[in-house]
Design an enzyme around this catalytic site. Structure first.
Site, PDB file in Angstrom:
ATOM      1  N   ASP A   1      -1.159   8.976 -11.028  1.00 22.48           N
ATOM      2  CA  ASP A   1      -1.063   7.859 -11.978  1.00 22.48           C
ATOM      3  C   ASP A   1       0.396   7.563 -12.315  1.00 22.48           C
ATOM      4  O   ASP A   1       0.816   6.405 -12.431  1.00 22.48           O
ATOM      5  CB  ASP A   1      -1.834   8.193 -13.249  1.00 22.48           C
ATOM      6  CG  ASP A   1      -3.337   8.241 -13.012  1.00 22.48           C
ATOM      7  OD1 ASP A   1      -3.776   7.725 -11.953  1.00 22.48           O
ATOM      8  OD2 ASP A   1      -4.065   8.778 -13.871  1.00 22.48           O
TER       9      ASP A   1
ATOM     10  N   GLU B   1      -4.424   2.240  -4.735  1.00 25.46           N
ATOM     11  CA  GLU B   1      -2.988   2.335  -4.514  1.00 25.46           C
ATOM     12  C   GLU B   1      -2.423   1.045  -3.921  1.00 25.46           C
ATOM     13  O   GLU B   1      -1.303   1.021  -3.419  1.00 25.46           O
ATOM     14  CB  GLU B   1      -2.652   3.512  -3.585  1.00 25.46           C
ATOM     15  CG  GLU B   1      -3.082   3.348  -2.132  1.00 25.46           C
ATOM     16  CD  GLU B   1      -4.544   3.736  -1.898  1.00 25.46           C
ATOM     17  OE1 GLU B   1      -4.935   3.897  -0.745  1.00 25.46           O
ATOM     18  OE2 GLU B   1      -5.299   3.893  -2.897  1.00 25.46           O
TER      19      GLU B   1
ATOM     20  N   ASP C   1       0.856  -1.188   0.000  1.00 26.52           N
ATOM     21  CA  ASP C   1       0.000   0.000   0.000  1.00 26.52           C
ATOM     22  C   ASP C   1       0.896   1.243   0.000  1.00 26.52           C
ATOM     23  O   ASP C   1       1.866   1.338   0.767  1.00 26.52           O
ATOM     24  CB  ASP C   1      -0.906   0.004   1.230  1.00 26.52           C
ATOM     25  CG  ASP C   1      -1.867   1.180   1.220  1.00 26.52           C
ATOM     26  OD1 ASP C   1      -2.832   1.116   0.453  1.00 26.52           O
ATOM     27  OD2 ASP C   1      -1.625   2.151   1.982  1.00 26.52           O
TER      28      ASP C   1
END
Length: 626
Positions: free
Chosen positions: A505, A532, A488
């Site tokens: 992005d 994410e 994460d």
């Protein structure tokens, strides 16, 4: 000089003479059983018979002189007493003599498991009678475990015994009575059960084979045949007394009601199978309606038999015989119409029906009782199954020939088309090949897109879920460890809010590239799990190895030094939860995700920018993996 042996012979002769003159007149029917061969003795000619229409006589009554004189002794020579469909009770009197100076053991066998009730009165050495109740409609267990009714006898030396049997039946009463020596009977018993095992083994094989054909081909005719053979096998198991031996305490499944119901169901399934195989609904519509009516009638008879079998037994036999003739006529008519399946059906079921017809004919005394007529229906059923196996083979052969013929005709037509339109065909083939290649390329692209995350270019969640299940099953089968990590991006929402979604992005793509470069074995998989979050799977990797890979990923992201103004660390970092375990039959792949997620939470609570192993995996556990 004394001669003890001469005195013994004189005393024995005196005792025999005295016993001879003391016996009543019917004692001349006695059968000397002191010496017997390996063959059984049919007792029909040695039995005296007394009919009891009121069914109220007792043993004391039939021993009284008035009733004893009514016993008939001039019975016709045959292998059994065919007493027909009668509601009377019958008493059988049998006198046995042992003229030897040693005791002998004998086996009295009633070779018909379908007699409803048998009351046997067997004398002991003191002359008192032991009463034994048994029968197919009786709830009492059999005195000797056998599919027939067997009564062991013991005759003292220089003695004579009178055995009484009282028999009744709710169907045709047929009493084959035999006497065996124990050794010969045990040999016969073994051979008899071997023959039963052969038949039911063949039936089971045909049921399983045709059941597999049904599942493979999805043609209902195979299922109908399986149901028919199953009904035949179950009905014969009842007829032969095998169910009664299995449930020794007595059961409704061994009763004559169950036997007649099984016969009705067998004929019903036979006609259902025949209609499907011969297509009588198309070939003979009127006859097909008659068959449908008979099927409904037989299904209704099962209820009628349960209510009043003794009244309907004779009519049921006539109905069964009539149905056999109707089926034969229908099959012959189909054969005359040159229907190929009818030939095999006629050959197969003719022998089955011949064997089936033998049973009621034997019950009515029309045909004799012997080894062939007793097992005729089983022999016919076996031949029927084998012939239908040839029918199925012919069916497949015809289908193969038709396919080959169609292919030959197609090849011939194609050749003619090539000869007449050769140039046009080449162009058409080129266009088809080009279009096929384009479609294949497009399909490959679509398949890759369906398994790839469009933003990062690595595997997507769908691909990950599929690979996780495959690797889990493989690791469980081989007993190998499987490692999983969940990654994460720390404070990624704040990163997006501060730098904007396009920058977010770009950040995710860079992290995906680091993952793909670090987790680099061909058997490993990296995927975007969502948002994410990223995951990677490393098969055959223990906890230490998986944690080492995760720490390299953390270091690589840190080395990227991507600025993050909203992060306490001042740059983009990641937290990773790692787990490795060897799957068991009781666990599932979701266990990996749960432990990895818990380890990820642990990494976040301990400051982030780190990789943590699931807390419940100790060093000892880790040493046990790989």
């Amino acid at each position: 000089m004394h001669h003890p042996r001469i005195y013994q012979y004189l005393m024995t002769g005196l005792l025999l003479c005295t016993a001879w003159f003391a016996l009543p007149v019917w004692a001349t029917e006695a059968l000397d059983v002191s010496n017997m061969s390996a063959e059984p003795v049919s007792l029909t000619t040695f039995v005296a018979l007394l009919e009891d229409p009121e069914r109220n006589l007792t043993l004391g009554d039939v021993q009284a002189p008035a009733q004893a004189a009514r016993f008939k002794t001039d019975l016709p020579a045959s292998n059994s007493l065919a007493l027909g469909f009668t509601r009377s009770a019958y008493w059988l009197r049998l006198t046995l003599r042992n003229s030897s100076a040693t005791p002998v053991e004998r086996m009295l066998v009633v070779d018909n498991p379908r007699i409803s009730h048998i009351q046997a009165y067997l004398p002991n050495v003191h002359g008192a009678y032991q009463s034994i109740s048994t029968g197919s409609d009786s709830a009492t267990p059999r005195i000797y475990p056998n599919r027939d009714f067997v009564f062991p006898l013991s005759l003292p030396p220089i003695s004579e015994q009178v055995v009484y049997l009282r028999v009744t039946s709710s169907i045709g009463l047929l009493v084959p009575l035999q006497l065996w020596s124990p050794a010969a009977f045990h040999t016969h018993e073994r051979n008899d059960y071997l023959a039963q095992a052969w038949y039911f083994g063949i039936a089971s094989a045909m049921i399983l084979f045709n059941l597999m054909l049904f599942f493979a081909l999805r043609e209902r005719i195979y299922l109908l045949y399986v149901v028919f053979v199953s009904c035949v096998a179950c009905t014969l198991a009842i007829k032969n007394g095998l169910v009664g031996e299995l449930f020794s305490g007595g059961t409704v499944l061994d009763s004559n009601v169950a036997y007649y119901c099984g016969a009705s169901l067998t004929l019903s399934t036979l006609m259902l199978f025949m209609r499907r195989m011969l297509r009588t609904d198309q070939l003979m519509p009127r006859v097909d309606r008659l068959l449908q009516g008979l099927i409904v009638l037989f299904l209704l008879t099962t209820v009628a038999f349960a209510m009043a079998l003794p009244i309907l037994a004779r009519a049921a036999v006539m109905l069964h015989l009539s149905t056999v003739l109707i089926v034969l006529v229908v099959v012959v008519a189909c054969a005359l119409k040159r229907q190929r399946s009818a030939y095999f059906f006629l050959a197969a079921f003719a022998v089955l029906m011949l064997g089936g017809a033998t049973t009621p004919l034997r019950a009515m005394g029309i045909v004799p009782t012997n080894a062939f007529t007793v097992d005729a229906i089983q022999l016919g059923s076996t031949l029927e199954m084998l012939l239908l196996a040839f029918a199925l083979a012919d069916r497949f052969n015809v289908m193969r020939q038709e396919k080959a013929k169609a292919q030959a005709e197609l090849l011939q037509a194609q050749q003619q088309l090539v000869d007449t339109l050769q140039s046009s065909e080449r162009k058409l083939e080129q266009r088809v090949a080009q279009r096929t290649d384009e479609l294949q390329l497009l399909n490959n692209k679509l398949e890759a897109l369906s398994l790839t995350d469009s933003l990062t270019g690595i595997a997507n969640r769908r691909h990950f879920d599929s690979i996780l299940q495959q690797e889990w099953q493989r690791a469980r089968r081989l007993g190998q460890p499987l490692a999983l990590a969940i990654l994460d991006v720390d404070w990624f929402k704040a990163y997006n809010d501060h730098y904007g979604h396009p920058a977010g992005d770009v950040c995710l793509r860079q992290i995906a590239q680091i993952l793909a470069a670090t987790v680099c074995r061909s058997s490993d998989l990296v995927a975007r799990y969502g948002g994410e979050e990223f995951v990677f799977i490393t098969p055959v990797t223990n906890a230490t190895g998986a944690l080492d890979i995760a720490q390299k990923v953390v270091q690589a992201v840190t080395a990227l030094a991507l600025p993050h103004a909203r992060s306490p660390l001042g740059q983009v970092t990641v937290s990773i939860g790692v787990v490795s375990l060897t799957p068991t039959a009781e666990s599932s792949a979701e266990v990996l995700l749960q432990h990895a997620d818990a380890a990820l939470y642990q990494a976040k609570t301990q400051g982030r920018n780190r990789a943590e192993l699931a807390a419940d995996y100790s060093a000892t556990d880790d040493a046990c993996r790989i």
